[in-house]
Structure formats: C-alpha cells, structure tokens
Scaffold this active site. Structure first.
Site, short mmCIF file in Angstrom:
data_model
loop_
_atom_site.label_atom_id
_atom_site.label_comp_id
_atom_site.label_asym_id
_atom_site.label_seq_id
_atom_site.Cartn_x
_atom_site.Cartn_y
_atom_site.Cartn_z
N GLU A 1 0.69 -1.26 0.42
CA GLU A 1 0.06 0.22 -0.06
C GLU A 1 1.13 1.18 0.13
O GLU A 1 1.40 2.24 0.94
CB GLU A 1 -0.74 0.13 1.31
CG GLU A 1 -2.43 -1.36 0.88
CD GLU A 1 -2.73 -1.18 1.86
OE1 GLU A 1 -3.31 -0.22 3.00
OE2 GLU A 1 -4.41 -1.49 1.77
N GLU B 1 -5.38 -8.11 -0.17
CA GLU B 1 -6.11 -8.26 1.23
C GLU B 1 -7.73 -7.93 0.64
O GLU B 1 -7.73 -6.97 -0.63
CB GLU B 1 -5.82 -6.42 1.81
CG GLU B 1 -4.56 -7.00 2.63
CD GLU B 1 -3.85 -5.42 3.49
OE1 GLU B 1 -4.89 -5.17 3.32
OE2 GLU B 1 -2.80 -5.86 3.69
#
Ligand code: PNW
Length: 451
Positions: free
Chosen positions: A170, A358
C-alpha cells in the site's frame, strides 16, 4: 456457470489459491526481543495522542511466540497460502549495515512451520514498520537503496523456500497517510512537493526491490507488490461509463501503480502537480517499471464514477451519508469494486497474474457464551467474493485471494478497537477463537465455490 447471474456465485478455478493475510507490526509483539531495531511505528504508537486508546504494538497478538498456533488456525480452515510480512528491523536493526542473524532465524522457523503444514508463504518485505534509524525515513532517497539491500539479503536467505515476494504494501497509505494526512507514522503533514518526493521514493524502493530479488533470489521466484489502488465502479455498465472508470483508475493512481506499469509519470499528473512534481533522476523510471510477475490488489472501498463530457471525462461521485459502511469509517461497502478493480487493472496493463492481497472488513464482534457470530462479515465477504468469482468466470487472470485478516490485530491508528479477523483475539489473554466467518471461509475453501 452461465445460469448464475453475474456476481452471485459459482465455482472458482480448480487451482485458485485461498489465503489469509497479516503484517508483522500488527501481530508480532516482542518489539525488544532478539535484537529487533526500533521502528517508526514504535515511536508513533508511543507518542501520546497518536493512536486510539494509546494502544501500541508492543505485545499485539504475540505471534512472535505463538506462530505455531497461528499456523494451526490456518490449517484448520484449509487455507493454502499465508501472506505475512517481515519486520525489516528484526533482520537489519538499523535499516542498513549490520544484519541480525536472530531475526532471519526467526523467519526461517515461521516459514518452515508453514511449509511443514502444507501452507505456502507469500512474503511482503515492507508493511509499514520502517527502521527508525534510517535518517529522514522515506523523505530520504537513500531509504529506497537501503530497502534494496535488505531485499537482496532476504532473497538470498529465504528464496530456497519462499517463491513469491511482494515488495511493499500500500504505497498510498505509508506515503500519504504518513506524510500528508499525518494520521500514520511518522505523522507528518508535508507540503505537496515533499509528499510527491516521498511517493517517488516509495515507487523507487519497489523497483529497486524487484531488481534485488531478481538478482539474488533463486531462479523462477515471483515478485510483485501489494497495492491499494484507488478503484472506480461505473455507475452503469455501459461502454462510456466503463471507459470513465478505466480512465479514472489510470489517472488517480498516476503516482503509484500507473508509474510502475507504464514507466513514466503521465501528463495529467505532471500538469496537475506543476512545480510540485517529483524530482526524478535519470534511469529512475526504468527502475520503477521493472517488470513484475504479478500485481496484487488490496480491495476495500469503492468509488463510483460516471462519464462526463467535460475534462477529464469522468466525475467521481461523493459517498452519501447513507452509503453503507462497516465498523471503520473509511470502509464503505460496494462489492462491485471487487470485479471492477480487477477488470480495470487488467484492461489497462494486462499484468501476467493478479492476486487479491487483502480484502475483509471490521465489524463490531462480541464474544457471547464463548462464541463470536459475525454474520455481517460473512455477508460482506460473500458479496465481494461473488464479484471476484465473476472476474475469474470471465477469464481474468485472478490467481488467488488473501482474506484480511487471519485474526484481530493492531489496526494502526485505530489500535485494537477495530477488529478485522476471522479469529477473535482476547487481547487480555491472547486467546484466539474462530468466528463464524472462519468456519464459513473454511467451507468455501473446501467447496472451492460460492453456493
Ligand atoms: C490496509 N484507508 O490498511 C492495510 O494493508 C492493513 O495493514 C490494514 O490492517 C487493513 O488494510 C485494514 O485497514 C488500510 O484509510 C488502512 O482507506 C486505511 C485505509 C485503507 C487501507
């Protein structure tokens, strides 16, 4: 399959990889053990006022000591792969220079335990816990080179048993939340030019990491990244709105995934940033766009977009006060984002393989008579997985899915107050209890189908 309406379910491909995900600082604890160096998150969490309830990762789920128990939780669900991250500062305590054999020994044991139980490790090299000793952190270009040295060391040591690496987790979170919004470590609110430079160092670290793994890992090792791309759902499935979603995906992610996949900062980004655009050295863009074997996506919140006649050709629709959300205020529910996220990334850049690194949600889980029933999480997962199933049914190269998260853990600035696990953790005793969602996920894996 043709009888199933789009997104409603059906079988997954026979070799679909079912997994769960966690990250080092969120689960390990043992922050002073076996020579681990201090990280930016240790400092941030111990700064009063930064994290809800003053929670820190000092103990977390104590997985540093309980990893064998965690392996058994995975095994009980029939999970085939585990996405875990390594704490850079356990392996190289100061971020660069002297390595710490005890850190690597620890991850040797964790990985051997997974393999002995038939679970394939997918290893993220950086999931936000940055060695504090690195001067200037991500503001300093040297941090990207330190990351590459650490990646090379890990590749040499672990690639005999680990065949899939993710460089960073991320980019948008550890750059922007940490350096622009100031709500994650290191808690800075920098001006735009400096934020763009931090972002540039982030993508540079990714690219240097890819090259280090290629140079030092066993041949055939697969490398990619886990990206929280900003995803766009067309308000209606017409060509014009779909094209708008694609364009928004490319332009809004210009400083991250678009730069990695295209090897340049696209004009719309450079024009919008003007004098604040990042300072790029010769050769940087080539490094940043080093070919990856897969792109992995963290999929949570949708944005809805419609086509527009005026530039830039799309309008992003604001969420409404009535838009449904899970227990985290940022976590809007919009299952179609699961299909459109995968579809837009595929249509724009055709990566060889895609994974979901995720997906999951927070919920107000309560232990009642020793049980934790979380039907809202089951419903959330079922809806998102229906859309991922649609992607596989249409032939998109989606290879696997990692549920966030194996267990409740340290949810960053929300501390232990937001639970994302399919296992409930009692943070007083550290006891893990499977929630209804863990049972549901295990059944899904056994059937390899949404029914
Ligand atoms: C991701 N947002 O974080 C992280 O990769 C995980 O470590 C984390 O626990 C999980 O998702 C759940 O939050 C995010 O504000 C944090 O949009 C914040 C946002 C998105 C993702």
């Amino acid at each position: 399959a043709g009888a199933q309406p789009a997104g409603n379910g059906g079988p997954f491909p026979p070799d679909f990889l079912w997994g769960c995900a966690t990250a080092s600082y969120q689960i390990e604890g043992a922050v002073k053990e076996d020579g681990r160096g201090e990280t930016n998150w240790d400092v941030f969490a111990h700064t009063p006022g930064r994290v809800a309830n003053g929670d820190t990762g000092d103990v977390a789920c104590d997985s540093y000591h309980r990893y064998q128990e965690d392996t058994q939780l995975l095994k009980a669900m029939g999970v085939k792969a585990y996405r875990m991250s390594l704490a850079w500062s356990r392996i190289v305590p100061e971020g660069r220079g002297q390595e710490n054999p005890k850190g690597l020994d620890h991850y040797d044991r964790v990985i051997d335990d997974l393999l002995a139980n038939g679970i394939t490790p997918y290893v993220t090299l950086f999931h936000w816990d940055l060695p504090q000793a690195l001067p200037g952190g991500w503001q300093n270009r040297d941090t990207a080179y330190a990351f590459a040295d650490y990646a090379a060391l890990v590749a040499r040591r672990l690639s005999d048993r680990v065949s899939h690496f993710m460089t960073v987790n991320e980019l948008r979170c550890f750059t922007d939340l940490g350096h622009m919004q100031g709500i994650h470590a290191p808690g800075l609110k920098l001006p735009p030019a400096q934020v763009n430079q931090v972002r540039h160092h982030g993508v540079l670290a990714h690219g240097l990491g890819v090259q280090a793994i290629r140079a030092h890992a066993r041949r055939g090792t697969q490398v990619g990244l886990a990206d929280n791309t900003s995803f766009f759902v067309p308000v209606i499935e017409t060509e014009a709105h779909i094209a708008a979603a694609r364009k928004a995906t490319r332009e809004v992610n210009a400083m991250f995934l678009t730069a990695i996949m295209e090897g340049r900062y696209i004009d719309s980004y450079l024009e919008a940033e003007g004098a604040n655009a990042p300072k790029v050295q010769d050769g940087d863009m080539k490094v940043i766009s080093s070919p990856v074997d897969f792109v992995a996506l963290n999929v949570y919140t949708p944005s809805y977009v419609r086509a527009d006649d005026a530039a830039p050709g799309y309008v992003v629709l604001p969420h409404q006060p009535s838009s449904p959300r899970m227990a985290s205020p940022w976590l809007y529910v919009g299952p179609e984002v699961a299909y459109w996220g995968v579809r837009c990334v595929h249509d724009l850049w055709q990566p060889k393989a895609l994974y979901i690194s995720e997906n999951g949600c927070s919920a107000d889980d309560q232990m009642v008579d020793g049980r934790v029933d979380d039907p809202d999480r089951v419903m959330y997962l079922r809806n998102y997985l229906g859309q991922f199933q649609r992607a596989t049914r249409e032939g998109l190269p989606l290879k696997g899915y990692f549920l966030w998260s194996l267990m409740d853990n340290y949810e960053w600035a929300d501390g232990y107050g937001k639970r994302f696990g399919v296992h409930y953790v009692d943070f007083a005793t550290l006891k893990r209890t499977p929630k209804l969602s863990a049972q549901w996920y295990g059944e899904l894996i056994r059937r390899n189908a949404l029914v």
